[in-house]
Design a protein around this motif. Structure first.
Motif, PDB file in Angstrom:
ATOM      1  N   PHE A 263      67.847  48.910  24.933  1.00  0.00           N
ATOM      2  CA  PHE A 263      68.843  48.015  25.526  1.00  0.00           C
ATOM      3  C   PHE A 263      69.008  48.320  27.008  1.00  0.00           C
ATOM      4  O   PHE A 263      69.043  47.399  27.845  1.00  0.00           O
ATOM      5  N   TYR A 264      69.133  49.594  27.355  1.00  0.00           N
ATOM      6  CA  TYR A 264      69.294  49.965  28.760  1.00  0.00           C
ATOM      7  C   TYR A 264      68.074  49.549  29.587  1.00  0.00           C
ATOM      8  O   TYR A 264      68.201  49.080  30.709  1.00  0.00           O
ATOM      9  N   ARG A 265      66.900  49.730  29.033  1.00  0.00           N
ATOM     10  CA  ARG A 265      65.677  49.464  29.802  1.00  0.00           C
ATOM     11  C   ARG A 265      65.341  47.973  29.827  1.00  0.00           C
ATOM     12  O   ARG A 265      64.883  47.446  30.824  1.00  0.00           O
ATOM     13  N   ASN A 266      65.480  47.270  28.710  1.00  0.00           N
ATOM     14  CA  ASN A 266      65.115  45.859  28.600  1.00  0.00           C
ATOM     15  C   ASN A 266      63.699  45.630  29.138  1.00  0.00           C
ATOM     16  O   ASN A 266      63.450  44.775  29.989  1.00  0.00           O
ATOM     17  N   ASP A 267      62.790  46.402  28.612  1.00  0.00           N
ATOM     18  CA  ASP A 267      61.386  46.343  29.023  1.00  0.00           C
ATOM     19  C   ASP A 267      60.555  46.685  27.794  1.00  0.00           C
ATOM     20  O   ASP A 267      60.028  47.789  27.660  1.00  0.00           O
ATOM     21  N   ALA A 268      60.437  45.717  26.876  1.00  0.00           N
ATOM     22  CA  ALA A 268      59.907  45.991  25.542  1.00  0.00           C
ATOM     23  C   ALA A 268      58.526  46.623  25.570  1.00  0.00           C
ATOM     24  O   ALA A 268      58.197  47.455  24.729  1.00  0.00           O
ATOM     25  N   PHE A 269      57.699  46.239  26.538  1.00  0.00           N
ATOM     26  CA  PHE A 269      56.324  46.731  26.573  1.00  0.00           C
ATOM     27  C   PHE A 269      56.107  47.778  27.660  1.00  0.00           C
ATOM     28  O   PHE A 269      54.979  48.071  28.037  1.00  0.00           O
ATOM     29  N   ASN A 270      57.211  48.349  28.156  1.00  0.00           N
ATOM     30  CA  ASN A 270      57.153  49.478  29.088  1.00  0.00           C
ATOM     31  C   ASN A 270      56.290  49.162  30.307  1.00  0.00           C
ATOM     32  O   ASN A 270      55.489  49.970  30.758  1.00  0.00           O
ATOM     33  N   GLN A 271      56.496  47.971  30.852  1.00  0.00           N
ATOM     34  CA  GLN A 271      55.750  47.590  32.042  1.00  0.00           C
ATOM     35  C   GLN A 271      56.287  48.261  33.300  1.00  0.00           C
ATOM     36  O   GLN A 271      55.556  48.420  34.280  1.00  0.00           O
ATOM     37  N   ARG A 272      57.569  48.626  33.304  1.00  0.00           N
ATOM     38  CA  ARG A 272      58.181  49.326  34.449  1.00  0.00           C
ATOM     39  C   ARG A 272      58.778  50.632  33.917  1.00  0.00           C
ATOM     40  O   ARG A 272      59.977  50.733  33.688  1.00  0.00           O
ATOM     41  N   PRO A 273      57.939  51.636  33.716  1.00  0.00           N
ATOM     42  CA  PRO A 273      58.409  52.880  33.069  1.00  0.00           C
ATOM     43  C   PRO A 273      59.541  53.544  33.848  1.00  0.00           C
ATOM     44  O   PRO A 273      59.669  53.393  35.058  1.00  0.00           O
TER      45      PRO A 273
ATOM     46  N   SER B 163      62.735  53.159  34.114  1.00  0.00           N
ATOM     47  CA  SER B 163      63.729  52.392  34.862  1.00  0.00           C
ATOM     48  C   SER B 163      64.527  51.531  33.902  1.00  0.00           C
ATOM     49  O   SER B 163      64.099  51.260  32.784  1.00  0.00           O
ATOM     50  N   GLY B 164      65.723  51.089  34.361  1.00  0.00           N
ATOM     51  CA  GLY B 164      66.582  50.241  33.564  1.00  0.00           C
ATOM     52  C   GLY B 164      66.780  48.890  34.217  1.00  0.00           C
ATOM     53  O   GLY B 164      66.499  48.702  35.407  1.00  0.00           O
ATOM     54  N   VAL B 165      67.299  47.939  33.455  1.00  0.00           N
ATOM     55  CA  VAL B 165      67.379  46.567  33.952  1.00  0.00           C
ATOM     56  C   VAL B 165      68.337  46.441  35.134  1.00  0.00           C
ATOM     57  O   VAL B 165      68.040  45.709  36.093  1.00  0.00           O
ATOM     58  N   PHE B 166      69.469  47.156  35.125  1.00  0.00           N
ATOM     59  CA  PHE B 166      70.366  47.087  36.274  1.00  0.00           C
ATOM     60  C   PHE B 166      69.748  47.780  37.489  1.00  0.00           C
ATOM     61  O   PHE B 166      69.908  47.319  38.627  1.00  0.00           O
ATOM     62  N   GLY B 167      69.078  48.898  37.265  1.00  0.00           N
ATOM     63  CA  GLY B 167      68.428  49.589  38.376  1.00  0.00           C
ATOM     64  C   GLY B 167      67.360  48.733  39.030  1.00  0.00           C
ATOM     65  O   GLY B 167      67.241  48.692  40.267  1.00  0.00           O
ATOM     66  N   ARG B 168      66.567  48.040  38.209  1.00  0.00           N
ATOM     67  CA  ARG B 168      65.513  47.180  38.770  1.00  0.00           C
ATOM     68  C   ARG B 168      66.118  45.986  39.505  1.00  0.00           C
ATOM     69  O   ARG B 168      65.603  45.559  40.544  1.00  0.00           O
ATOM     70  N   MET B 169      67.213  45.414  38.975  1.00  0.00           N
ATOM     71  CA  MET B 169      67.893  44.330  39.699  1.00  0.00           C
ATOM     72  C   MET B 169      68.374  44.829  41.058  1.00  0.00           C
ATOM     73  O   MET B 169      68.218  44.138  42.080  1.00  0.00           O
ATOM     74  N   ALA B 170      68.983  46.013  41.074  1.00  0.00           N
ATOM     75  CA  ALA B 170      69.482  46.565  42.335  1.00  0.00           C
ATOM     76  C   ALA B 170      68.344  46.775  43.325  1.00  0.00           C
ATOM     77  O   ALA B 170      68.491  46.506  44.531  1.00  0.00           O
TER      78      ALA B 170
END
Length: 903
Positions: free
Chosen positions: A406-416, A418-425
């Protein structure tokens, strides 16, 4: 899986694959060092521990120079280590501190783990380049919030200066809970009235060098670097030369405690150059916006949040809800506040919101709240007719795995890492926004971005900043602490770097908080209400009020609200009431401070819970759940997504016992929120939400125009699925490409029978096992080329109690399979376990171990390709339904000229 986790607890956060294999082999064979350790039986812990402690990777001194080796020591372990090394003795046994109530202060306390998965996740990666870029993990750094790091220092400094004293507490019980972390004393070095104190003393003739050598051995295992030793000696030696040896010892004790060599077991190579941290220097150009997530940890029972009531297009869905939940878990209509879904395209036009969260209904009816039904982490859209388990590249049903996903929201680990809020930031920062990511008790992984973009995670504390180092042994000790944790060299140890980064961040944020506290608008910050969740929201509000001084205009917050894992009771009411009051207060403060239109509050959780109750009076882990979003700019008063109908096994997403495959992905929600925050370019959105290409933009992703009144997306064209990392066509379970072994065709003991009286079985019937000790044996099971394999049984248990069985593979005892209740003898589910198979033929047997006997067995199949995440023996079963359909392909999205009115 088990080998790597246990190795981590023995002090090596990143064991090599070969080390893990050696330990796993010792556990599986029950033997280590040619039988010197272990009984020779599968699962021998003695063999496992011996394999860890005696391995070269544990004992070889050369690895002490490897920057990837070692770990960050756990907070409580460090406290106890200091106590023992410095000879802290208690004058009376009754005065032995229990070290309780420390989890909120130093990150860890006796018997206080926030969940059954301990205080930190084994796969946690901090936002530290030395760890992140090397592909390493640092689990213990998950509890290194800014205030926890400083409170740990203050606690040990106070112990050395004053001993353990009842400074504020009069009663023994209060003292045992509170000290040494709350103390107020008058004279540094006066430990006479304390109930415990450090008793370490060097020999009378010891020089400064002798004292430092001795303390280095006791506190850092002799790993104190020459540079840090020189810094400490320069402070201690002048006091020693005055003849005040006792004070010089106290100085040395405090300074050695503050070194990264004490707090981590990896190599330290730093420069003693103070780390320079700073915020933004220019005011932001764009208006302020913030996303706040309330994370209901444990798996919130959200089927009792949003309930279908009446005016349904077909059937009585409220009755279906009552039947599925049962009398113990279903809410009466009187406990629901009605809301209209007439414009939402749902099967029912009237829904009910649990009155324990009644403020949400008020916001919804005022057009300021949206509900997202049956939402969860998804790799792609799928139903029970697809190979949903095989197409899901993460472990379902486990708290640690599902929170992580849930924190990562990256089912296939394309952006190891990291989390979805961090990547948005990160992406917003590249667009020129001035960003901040903030943790209020949880969410470090979600807030972690790519370290190269320098989006540090701030710890939002509920505590008011206090002056540090009161009545000091060493004046300005924290300036020296900064030197001891100075800028790391290029080959500094990753764990040492992670610790020193946390110290630097903690001191920077504390100094900033002290400055803010002196401003008039913060001195009278009086937040309404009480309770831990209210306190965290109050801290968030205080942080948001400082946005102009921090010069930020895009922020993300994660607010912790735990305690939702209700397996044995239906206790969600109290949690919902607490959340309701906290949300009401927070929204009121947002309005009072002119932040309501620029803030969105979203609910998150590990997963939804089972619609059907369990036999213990609670509910179990599931997948899809119901969630909400509120805000002043939210285009609310609607339910987006598809609420399941019917709430029975006839639904294509029902996978047993009221578990639903989600019909809406979190990618859909974050897509619209990401656009609202300022990400409109497709490449930016794909970086922030890597798996969004697996969903149709017309029918499966929300836009900011759908979610917000001020949405600005120019989404005039629809895209079909642009990236399919998994096989685009799957088959129904009965015809999936695998070898099936029908139970009725196998061998069993004389008490078993072949029957066909129930429904839903395949083949020519099913095996009805007998009582305790009865068995079914599957011979000539093809293990392919050997290695890891997953054994799955399709079974039914109509009784409330499970029917556990012992599993053996080729004569080796693998463990016990649960075979939990399926609620009916006509309901069939899968239970499975990952093990090792030999090439060619294998013999697999299950033996009933309870007095009730075994389950009814339909079939067994063997998956010779290992799953992406090893499955524990008692993995919660993810069932199939009794009505097996004919094969059909998964949905192939087509290009749509316009957006569909409903989802």
């Amino acid at each position: 899986f088990m080998a790597s986790r246990v190795i981590q607890r023995f002090g090596i956060s990143n064991p090599s694959p070969a080390f893990i294999e050696r330990v796993a082999t010792a556990y599986a064979t029950g033997s280590y060092d040619n039988g010197r350790f272990g009984s020779g039986s599968y699962g021998d812990l003695g063999a496992l521990v011996a394999a860890i402690l005696l391995d070269d990777e544990t004992r070889e001194p050369v690895l002490d120079s490897d920057p990837a080796h070692g770990h960050i020591r756990e907070p409580l372990v460090k406290v106890l280590s200091f106590f023992r090394s410095m000879g802290v003795s208690f004058e009376q046994p009754l005065n032995l501190s229990t070290l309780m109530s420390l989890e909120s202060r130093i990150g860890q306390g006796s018997y206080e783990p926030p969940s059954v998965f301990s205080f930190f996740l084994p796969e946690f990666v901090p936002n530290v380049p030395a760890v992140q870029f090397a592909g390493l993990v640092a689990p213990e750094s998950m509890v290194l919030s800014d205030d926890n790091v400083l409170e740990l220092h203050e606690g040990i400094f106070g112990l050395v200066k004053f001993g353990l004293k009842k400074c504020y507490k009069d009663s023994l019980e209060s003292y045992r809970i509170g000290l040494p972390w709350k103390m107020s004393c008058d004279e540094e070095g006066d430990t006479e009235t304390s109930t415990a104190r450090p008793t370490y003393l060097p020999p009378p003739t010891a020089s400064v060098d002798d004292i430092l050598d001795d303390l280095s051995m006791l506190l850092t295992s002799g790993r104190l670097t020459p540079k840090n030793r020189a810094v400490i000696k320069s402070v201690v030696e002048p006091e020693y030369n005055t003849g005040n040896v006792a004070k010089s010892i106290r100085m040395a004790q405090q300074l050695l405690f503050a070194t990264p060599e004490f707090h981590s077991t990896g190599v330290t190579r730093n420069s003693n150059e103070v780390r320079q941290l700073s915020g933004y220097t220019e005011p932001p150009a764009a208006p302020y916006k913030a996303v706040v997530l309330i994370m209901m940890l444990g798996g919130a029972d959200s089927w009792n949040l949003l309930v279908p009531l009446s005016h349904c297009s077909s059937g009585n869905q409220f009755k279906e809800y009552q039947n599925a939940r049962g009398a113990s878990h279903s809410l009466p209509a009187a406990n629901l506040t009605e809301i209209s879904a007439a414009s939402s395209g749902q099967h029912c036009n009237t829904f009910g919101v649990n009155k324990d969260l009644g403020y949400l209904a008020e916001l919804y009816n005022n057009g300021k709240a949206i509900f997202f039904p049956n939402t969860g982490i998804l790799a792609k859209s799928m139903t029970k007719h697809d190979d949903w388990n095989g197409d899901t590249p993460f472990q379902l049903g486990a708290h640690n795995s599902m929170v992580h996903e849930f924190y990562r929201n990256d089912a296939f680990n394309q952006r190891p890492n990291s989390g979805v809020f961090g990547r948005m930031a990160d992406q917003l920062k590249l667009r020129g926004y001035q960003t901040a990511t903030n943790a209020a008790g949880a969410g470090g992984t979600m807030l972690t971005g790519d370290a190269q973009y320098n989006n540090p995670i701030r710890g939002v504390t509920t505590k008011n900043p206090n002056s540090l180092n009161q009545i000091p042994t060493v004046e300005n000790i924290y300036e020296i602490v900064k030197e001891l944790n100075g800028v790391g060299q290029h080959d500094n140890g990753a764990m040492s770097e992670a610790w020193s980064s946390a110290v630097a961040s903690g001191l920077f944020e504390h100094e900033t908080a002290i400055r803010f506290a002196q401003l008039p608008q913060f001195s009278d910050h009086d937040y309404p209400g009480d309770g831990s969740l209210n306190g965290r929201f109050g801290a968030v509000m205080k942080s948001m009020k400082s946005r102009r001084y921090r010069k930020v205009n895009r922020e993300f917050y994660v607010v912790k609200h735990d305690g939702y894992d209700h397996h044995a009771s239906n206790d969600v009411s109290g949690k919902f009431k607490s959340a309701n009051n906290a949300i009401r207060n927070f929204v009121g403060e947002l309005k009072n401070n002119g932040l309501w239109e620029s803030t969105v509050l979203v609910m998150g959780s590990d997963f939804g819970r089972s619609l059907n109750p369990n036999s213990s009076g609670g509910s179990d882990h599931a997948w899809g759940g119901n969630y909400f979003m509120v805000g002043g700019s939210v285009r609310g008063g609607k339910i987006l997504g598809r609420y399941p109908q019917p709430l029975t096994s006839d639904h294509p997403n029902w996978i047993g016992r009221g578990r639903f495959i989600p019909t809406t992905s979190w990618d859909a929600v974050w897509n619209g929120i990401g656009q609202w925050m300022g990400l409109h370019d497709e490449d930016e959105l794909n970086e922030a939400i890597p798996n969004r290409g697996s969903f149709d933009t017309c029918t499966e992703l929300f836009t900011d125009k759908e979610l917000f009144f001020d949405g600005a997306c120019t989404c005039s064209e629809c895209d079909t699925v642009t990236w399919l990392p998994t096989t685009p066509q799957t088959l129904a379970p009965t015809t999936a490409p695998r070898t099936i072994y029908q139970a009725e065709d196998q061998t069993w003991d004389t008490s078993g029978k072949v029957r066909s009286g129930k429904t839903g079985w395949t083949g020519r019937g099913y095996a009805d096992m007998g009582g305790k000790g009865s068995w079914v044996q599957f011979n000539n099971v093809d293990g392919g080329s050997g290695g890891a394999c997953t054994v799955r049984f399709r079974y039914s248990v109509g009784s409330e109690l499970p029917r556990p069985c012992t599993l053996t593979v080729n004569g080796n005892n693998i463990g016990t399979m649960a075979f939990s209740s399926t609620a009916s003898w006509d309901e069939w589910e899968y239970d499975y376990v990952e093990t090792a198979c030999v090439p060619g033929n294998n013999v697999i047997r299950i033996t009933a171990s309870s007095k009730e006997g075994g389950p009814n067995l339909d079939l067994m199949d063997l998956l010779t390709a290992p799953t992406s995440t090893p499955l524990p023996t008692n993995q919660p079963t993810m069932p199939v339904t009794k009505n097996l359909p004919t094969p059909k392909p998964t949905r192939q999205p087509t290009r749509q000229p316009t957006r569909q009115p409903t989802r």
